[in-house]
Design a protein around this motif. Structure first.
Motif, PDB file in Angstrom:
ATOM      1  N   THR A 197       0.898  -1.108   0.055  1.00  0.00           N
ATOM      2  CA  THR A 197      -0.086  -0.110   0.046  1.00  0.00           C
ATOM      3  C   THR A 197       0.961   1.165   0.030  1.00  0.00           C
ATOM      4  N   CYS A 198       0.368   2.141   0.091  1.00  0.00           N
ATOM      5  CA  CYS A 198       0.935   3.576   0.143  1.00  0.00           C
ATOM      6  C   CYS A 198       0.839   4.279   1.482  1.00  0.00           C
ATOM      7  N   SER A 199       1.206   5.693   1.645  1.00  0.00           N
ATOM      8  CA  SER A 199       1.197   6.337   2.591  1.00  0.00           C
ATOM      9  C   SER A 199      -0.267   6.700   3.186  1.00  0.00           C
ATOM     10  N   CYS A 200      -1.154   6.465   2.258  1.00  0.00           N
ATOM     11  CA  CYS A 200      -2.567   6.948   2.270  1.00  0.00           C
ATOM     12  C   CYS A 200      -3.301   5.901   3.325  1.00  0.00           C
ATOM     13  N   GLY A 201      -2.665   4.693   3.365  1.00  0.00           N
ATOM     14  CA  GLY A 201      -3.237   3.784   4.366  1.00  0.00           C
ATOM     15  C   GLY A 201      -3.826   2.538   3.797  1.00  0.00           C
ATOM     16  N   LYS A 216      -8.428   4.238   0.386  1.00  0.00           N
ATOM     17  CA  LYS A 216      -8.211   5.528   0.786  1.00  0.00           C
ATOM     18  C   LYS A 216      -7.367   6.617  -0.364  1.00  0.00           C
ATOM     19  N   HIS A 217      -6.498   5.889  -0.954  1.00  0.00           N
ATOM     20  CA  HIS A 217      -5.897   6.524  -1.775  1.00  0.00           C
ATOM     21  C   HIS A 217      -6.677   7.005  -3.032  1.00  0.00           C
ATOM     22  N   TRP A 218      -7.501   6.015  -3.515  1.00  0.00           N
ATOM     23  CA  TRP A 218      -8.495   6.254  -4.470  1.00  0.00           C
ATOM     24  C   TRP A 218      -9.450   7.731  -3.994  1.00  0.00           C
ATOM     25  N   LYS A 241      -9.038   9.741  -1.850  1.00  0.00           N
ATOM     26  CA  LYS A 241      -8.262  11.179  -1.475  1.00  0.00           C
ATOM     27  C   LYS A 241      -7.958  11.710  -2.967  1.00  0.00           C
ATOM     28  N   PHE A 242      -7.538  11.177  -3.938  1.00  0.00           N
ATOM     29  CA  PHE A 242      -7.305  11.707  -5.292  1.00  0.00           C
ATOM     30  C   PHE A 242      -8.430  11.739  -5.920  1.00  0.00           C
ATOM     31  N   SER A 243      -9.557  11.193  -5.901  1.00  0.00           N
ATOM     32  CA  SER A 243     -10.669  11.478  -6.670  1.00  0.00           C
ATOM     33  C   SER A 243     -11.584  12.356  -6.115  1.00  0.00           C
ATOM     34  N   THR A 288       1.164  10.971  -7.358  1.00  0.00           N
ATOM     35  CA  THR A 288      -0.125  11.320  -6.346  1.00  0.00           C
ATOM     36  C   THR A 288       0.518  11.563  -4.775  1.00  0.00           C
ATOM     37  N   CYS A 289       0.439  10.459  -3.954  1.00  0.00           N
ATOM     38  CA  CYS A 289       0.775  10.792  -2.672  1.00  0.00           C
ATOM     39  C   CYS A 289       2.407  11.064  -2.132  1.00  0.00           C
ATOM     40  N   GLU A 290       3.259  10.547  -3.041  1.00  0.00           N
ATOM     41  CA  GLU A 290       4.544  10.658  -2.620  1.00  0.00           C
ATOM     42  C   GLU A 290       5.355  11.759  -3.643  1.00  0.00           C
TER      43      GLU A 290
HETATM   44 ZN   LIG Z   1      -1.699   6.866  -1.497  1.00  0.00          ZN
END
Ligand SMILES: [Zn+2]
Ligand SMILES: [Zn+2]
Length: 94
Positions: free
Chosen positions: A13-17, A21-23, A25-27, A91-93
């Motif tokens: 996963t990424c830093s979004c958890g 959550k990643h989706w 957050k960015f959508s 995105t998150c990084e």
């Molecule tokens: Zn992310």
């Protein structure tokens, strides 16, 4: 649009958890039911997908239920939900 799952993604996963959550957050969208028509499952995950048509080979995150996340066939889904790049550098990084 038509999408297909990318199988065998071990990317944790990424830093979004989570990828869901990643989706979100960015959508800037949320989803209650699986977007695949006639599917009303609520166990949504952030699935790694590619566009099934065209020359775009990029990896995206799209919300799908667990069952459809395992599916290997092409899925018809509404354009109203955004494809969020899976690439963390975009995105998150960033
Ligand atoms: Zn992310
Ligand atoms: Zn589904």
């Amino acid at each position: 649009m038509k999408i297909k799952n990318i199988n065998g993604t071990s990317d944790t996963t990424c830093s979004c958890g989570s990828w869901l959550k990643h989706w979100e957050k960015f959508s800037k969208q949320t989803v209650t039911y699986c977007p695949v028509s006639t599917c009303y499952n609520k166990d949504i995950v952030g699935a790694h997908v590619q566009k099934a048509t065209g020359y775009d080979n990029k990896w995206y995150i799209y919300p799908l239920c667990n069952a459809h996340n395992q599916s290997t066939s092409e899925l018809e889904v509404p354009d109203s939900y955004t494809l969020v790049p899976a690439n963390k550098k975009e995105t998150c990084e960033k």
